[in-house]
Design a protein around this motif. Structure first.
Motif, PDB file in Angstrom:
ATOM      1  N   CYS A  72       9.415  87.924  92.934  1.00 29.31           N
ATOM      2  CA  CYS A  72      10.192  87.278  93.956  1.00 29.31           C
ATOM      3  C   CYS A  72       9.499  87.512  95.449  1.00 29.31           C
TER       4      CYS A  72
ATOM      5  N   LYS B 129      11.504  91.239  87.484  1.00 30.21           N
ATOM      6  CA  LYS B 129      12.153  89.750  88.155  1.00 30.21           C
ATOM      7  C   LYS B 129      12.358  89.726  89.706  1.00 30.21           C
TER       8      LYS B 129
ATOM      9  N   LYS C 261      23.463  84.480  87.131  1.00 33.14           N
ATOM     10  CA  LYS C 261      22.584  84.733  87.880  1.00 33.14           C
ATOM     11  C   LYS C 261      22.503  86.080  88.472  1.00 33.14           C
TER      12      LYS C 261
ATOM     13  N   HIS D 160      16.592  82.450  92.667  1.00 35.89           N
ATOM     14  CA  HIS D 160      16.805  83.318  91.302  1.00 35.89           C
ATOM     15  C   HIS D 160      17.992  84.513  91.420  1.00 35.89           C
TER      16      HIS D 160
END
Length: 264
Positions: free
Chosen positions: A262, A258, A156, A181
């Motif tokens: 978000c 990534k 993570k 996430h």
């Protein structure tokens, strides 16, 4: 042998740290700490350091304009110099809140911009004796050794997110969208430390709400030159001559994407 620009800037940063900053570390009087704004401090060390740095940089490149954090606070017109043909951008004591409380990390940050594009940057850690520097198109270095940004490798990814200058709604959005996430960790409240953490396997990503030139111009260049990615939330380049909020930084372009996915 003629000293390189980095040699000259690094020598100046070391000298200023030794004369204006380190002697006052953990020995500031309360009268030497001033609150410029809520949760935004300045100390006698910040001010003395900026004067010394500005004088020294003016000797290195007399043709360059100078934008210092404390000078800009005293006169907002100083910010207009950021787009000059050549401009030094100075954070004389990054991490002042830490320094004022007698804690690490703190450092000195200097960037050199031309026409609003950062050409070179230096981040000096006086306690750790670590110099991070980069020149546009020439790679990133730590104490003279070229480095490539590396992620933490954790399952993570690690997110160090500054929420200090976010409002309550923005903080809530970060918690709701990012936390599932990423593993959230505290920030050091020192850009001179946070950018190295993103390239040296300590943190994977960061979100910065406030994006003042003296905090970010050098670190953005250094991280990008190391192969990481720092840019505005929409992926557009960070420019020190432009105002605005919101900046993402990551150990790799894929981690940047990534994180960006978000952010609402």
């Amino acid at each position: 042998m003629t000293a390189t620009l980095t040699d000259q800037v690094a020598a100046l940063m070391r000298e200023v740290a030794e004369k204006a900053i380190l002697p006052r570390y953990q020995s500031l009087a309360s009268s030497e700490i001033i609150e410029k704004a809520h949760d935004d401090l300045v100390t006698v060390a910040d001010r003395e350091s900026e004067v010394m740095l500005a004088d020294g940089l003016a000797r290195i490149l007399p043709e360059a304009a100078i934008v210092g954090e404390e000078a800009a606070h005293a006169d907002s017109a100083v910010m207009d110099r950021r787009g000059a043909d050549l401009c030094w951008i100075i954070d004389p004591l990054d991490g002042t809140n830490n320094f004022a409380r007698g804690k690490a990390p703190f450092g000195i940050i200097i960037a050199l911009a031309a026409g609003g594009v950062t050409q070179a940057g230096w981040l000096w850690d006086p306690l750790g004796q670590r110099l991070c520097h980069a020149e546009l198109g020439k790679g990133a270095f730590v104490n003279g050794e070229r480095i490539d940004a590396r992620p933490t490798g954790e399952d993570k990814p690690v997110a160090a997110i500054s929420t200090v200058f976010m409002d309550e709604a923005q903080r809530h959005e970060v918690q709701r969208n990012v936390a599932p996430h990423f593993r959230l960790v505290d920030i050091p409240r020192c850009a001179a430390e946070q950018y190295p953490r993103l390239a040296l396997g300590v943190n994977d990503v960061s979100v910065f709400q406030r994006t003042l030139a003296w905090d970010h111009a050098a670190g953005v260049l250094w991280l990008n030159e190391a192969g990481g990615m720092a840019a505005r939330i929409d992926g557009s380049p960070y420019r020190p001559d432009q105002d605005g909020t919101g900046l993402l930084a990551a150990a790799s372009p894929s981690l940047f994407e990534k994180l960006a996915a978000c952010i609402p």
